[in-house]
Scaffold this motif. Structure first.
Motif, short mmCIF file in Angstrom:
data_model
loop_
_atom_site.label_atom_id
_atom_site.label_comp_id
_atom_site.label_asym_id
_atom_site.label_seq_id
_atom_site.Cartn_x
_atom_site.Cartn_y
_atom_site.Cartn_z
N PHE A 163 10.58 49.41 39.74
CA PHE A 163 10.92 48.58 41.06
C PHE A 163 9.45 47.71 41.25
CE2 PHE A 163 10.62 48.06 45.53
CZ PHE A 163 12.02 47.46 46.00
N HIS B 277 15.63 40.67 49.73
CA HIS B 277 14.67 41.54 50.25
C HIS B 277 14.12 40.99 51.68
CE1 HIS B 277 14.45 44.70 47.69
NE2 HIS B 277 14.13 44.23 46.82
N PRO C 90 22.94 47.60 49.79
CA PRO C 90 21.91 48.32 48.93
C PRO C 90 21.31 49.48 49.70
CG PRO C 90 20.73 46.07 49.42
CD PRO C 90 22.33 46.29 49.84
N SER D 36 14.07 55.32 45.93
CA SER D 36 14.47 54.26 44.93
C SER D 36 13.37 53.50 44.74
CB SER D 36 15.63 53.54 45.58
OG SER D 36 15.03 52.79 46.65
N GLY E 260 21.06 37.77 42.74
CA GLY E 260 22.17 38.58 42.57
C GLY E 260 23.35 37.44 42.17
N THR F 54 13.57 40.20 39.43
CA THR F 54 14.28 40.25 40.51
C THR F 54 15.39 41.45 40.25
OG1 THR F 54 15.68 38.68 39.62
CG2 THR F 54 14.13 38.02 41.51
N LYS F 55 15.75 41.43 38.88
CA LYS F 55 16.61 42.42 38.20
C LYS F 55 16.02 44.07 38.58
CE LYS F 55 17.27 43.88 34.00
NZ LYS F 55 17.54 44.16 32.74
N SER F 56 14.72 44.19 38.10
CA SER F 56 13.93 45.33 38.41
C SER F 56 13.66 45.91 39.74
CB SER F 56 12.54 45.23 37.66
OG SER F 56 13.01 44.85 36.38
N CYS F 57 13.43 44.79 40.74
CA CYS F 57 13.30 45.11 41.88
C CYS F 57 14.49 45.11 42.93
CB CYS F 57 12.09 44.37 42.50
SG CYS F 57 12.20 42.69 43.02
N ASN F 58 15.62 44.67 42.37
CA ASN F 58 16.95 44.45 43.17
C ASN F 58 16.82 43.49 44.17
OD1 ASN F 58 16.53 47.90 42.59
ND2 ASN F 58 18.26 46.92 41.55
N GLY F 59 16.10 42.32 43.90
CA GLY F 59 16.13 41.37 44.84
C GLY F 59 15.28 40.40 44.93
#
Length: 343
Positions: free
Chosen positions: A296, A105, A285, A291, A33, A95-100
Motif C-alpha cells: 500500500f 483518497h 472501502p 489494511s 478505479g 493507484t492499484k496498490s494503494c487502492n486510490g
C-alpha cells in the motif's frame, strides 16, 4: 496564476459530484478505479461515468473554450513516448496498490475521516512535492513560467470578468440541479433503480469533469505550480495556491455533511440507517489501519512520483486523453500495463 474564483466554483462541483455518487450510488468517486474498470472490463456503470466526463469536455469546449488547458504537445519520438508510458505505468500500478488516487483518497477518503486515506494522501503529496522540486527540478522553471506571466508572482490572485462569472454560475447551477433532479425523475418514470443509478453516474461524471476543468485542476501546469514552493531559501514566487481550494470548498464541506449533518452517515458501520437511493447498500472501502501494508505504501509513493513528475492523476488524464488523443494512447497504455502487473 492563482484563480480563486474559478478554483472555488470548480471545487464546489467536485464536492457535489462526490456527494451525489456516495448518497445515490453508495460508492466513493475513485477516478483510478473507474478508469481501470473501463480499460480492463467495461460495464454500464463505468461507461456511464466516463461518458459523462467526455460530455463535460464537449460542453466546456463549446461554451467555455478558455477553460480547456493548453497542453504541451509531446514529441513523437522514443524519449517522449517512453516517458509518457512510464508515467502511466507508475500511476496504474501505484493507484492499484494503494487502492486510490487524489479523488478516491484525498477528495473522498479524507472526507470520510479515513485514517488510511489520510496516510495515503499525505504520502503521495509529500512524494509529489519532493519529485517536482528535487527529482525533476528542471521542470519547475518551465511550469511556473507557463502558468504565470513574466514579472507576475504566481500567488497573486487573478479574477475573471463579470460576464464569465455570471455564465459560470448559471452553468454550475444547472449542472448541480440536473445532478440531483434527473436521476430522481428517471426513477419515478421508469421505476427502476438501476436506470436511475446509471443516470446518476453519467451526471456525476459530467459534474466531476466540469469541476476539474473549471477549477483548472485538469491542467498539469497549474497542479505542479502548487508544488513550486522552495524552502532553501523560502521562495513562493512560483507557487499557485489554487489546488488548496479543493480542501476548502470540497473536502471541508464533505467532512461536515457526510459525518455530522446527515442522519444517515455513509460508512461501513452497522449503525448506518439506510441504503443509498439507487443501490441496495453502501459499497465502501475499508478504513482500517490494518489494511496499510508495505505494498500500500509503495503504491502511494509510486503514484506520488508520477503525479509530481507530470501533474496528471487519473481524472485529469481522462480529460487530457479526450483533448490530446496521442498523449492519451501512450499514457493509457502505460496505465493499463501498470494495472495488470500481478504483484
Amino acid at each position: 496564476m492563482f484563480t480563486p474564483v474559478e478554483s472555488a466554483l470548480g471545487a464546489i462541483l467536485l464536492q457535489q459530484a462526490s456527494t451525489a455518487l456516495l448518497f445515490n450510488n453508495g460508492c466513493v468517486l475513485g477516478a483510478s478505479g473507474q478508469l481501470r474498470g473501463i480499460l480492463t472490463g467495461p460495464t454500464f456503470k463505468t461507461s456511464a461515468f466516463i461518458a459523462g466526463m467526455a460530455l463535460s469536455v464537449f460542453v466546456t469546449k463549446t461554451i467555455f473554450p478558455t477553460l480547456i488547458p493548453h497542453y504541451d504537445v509531446p514529441q513523437q519520438d522514443w524519449n517522449d513516448s517512453l516517458w509518457i508510458v512510464g508515467l502511466g505505468t507508475l500511476t496504474g500500478y501505484g493507484t492499484k496498490s494503494c487502492n486510490g488516487c487524489t479523488s478516491g483518497h484525498m477528495l473522498c477518503g479524507v472526507s470520510r475521516l479515513s485514517a488510511r486515506s489520510l496516510i495515503a494522501t499525505l504520502t503521495f503529496m509529500v512524494v509529489a512535492y519532493v519529485t517536482h522540486q528535487y527529482v525533476v527540478p528542471s521542470s519547475s522553471t518551465k511550469f511556473s513560467s507557463s502558468n504565470c506571466p513574466a514579472g507576475v508572482d504566481c500567488y497573486a490572485p487573478v479574477y475573471p470578468n463579470s460576464d464569465l462569472v455570471v455564465n459560470l454560475v448559471l452553468a454550475i447551477t444547472a449542472s448541480i440541479v440536473s445532478l440531483h433532479l434527473i436521476p430522481s425523475i428517471v426513477f419515478r418514470v421508469a421505476n427502476k433503480s438501476e436506470l436511475a443509478g446509471l443516470a446518476s453516474r453519467l451526471l456525476v461524471g459530467f459534474t466531476f469533469g466540469f469541476g476539474l476543468l473549471v477549477s483548472g485542476f485538469a491542467d498539469p501546469v497549474k497542479v505542479l505550480s502548487f508544488f513550486s514552493v522552495s524552502f532553501g531559501p523560502l521562495d513562493i514566487t512560483a507557487w499557485d495556491p489554487s489546488l488548496g481550494f479543493v480542501g476548502l470548498f470540497a473536502i471541508v464541506p464533505n467532512i461536515i455533511w457526510w459525518n455530522f449533518a446527515t442522519a444517515e452517515p455513509p460508512n461501513s458501520a452497522p449503525e448506518c440507517k439506510g441504503p443509498p437511493k439507487y443501490n441496495r447498500r453502501y459499497e465502501l472501502p475499508t478504513t482500517s489501519l490494518s489494511s496499510i501494508t508495505l505494498r500500500f505504501m509503495i503504491g502511494a509513493v509510486l503514484f506520488g512520483v508520477s503525479w509530481g513528475a507530470s501533474g496528471s492523476c487519473p481524472g485529469p488524464a481522462i480529460l487530457r486523453t479526450l483533448v490530446q488523443p496521442w498523449w492519451g494512447v501512450l499514457w493509457m497504455e502505460g496505465f493499463l500495463m501498470g494495472s495488470l502487473i500481478p504483484f
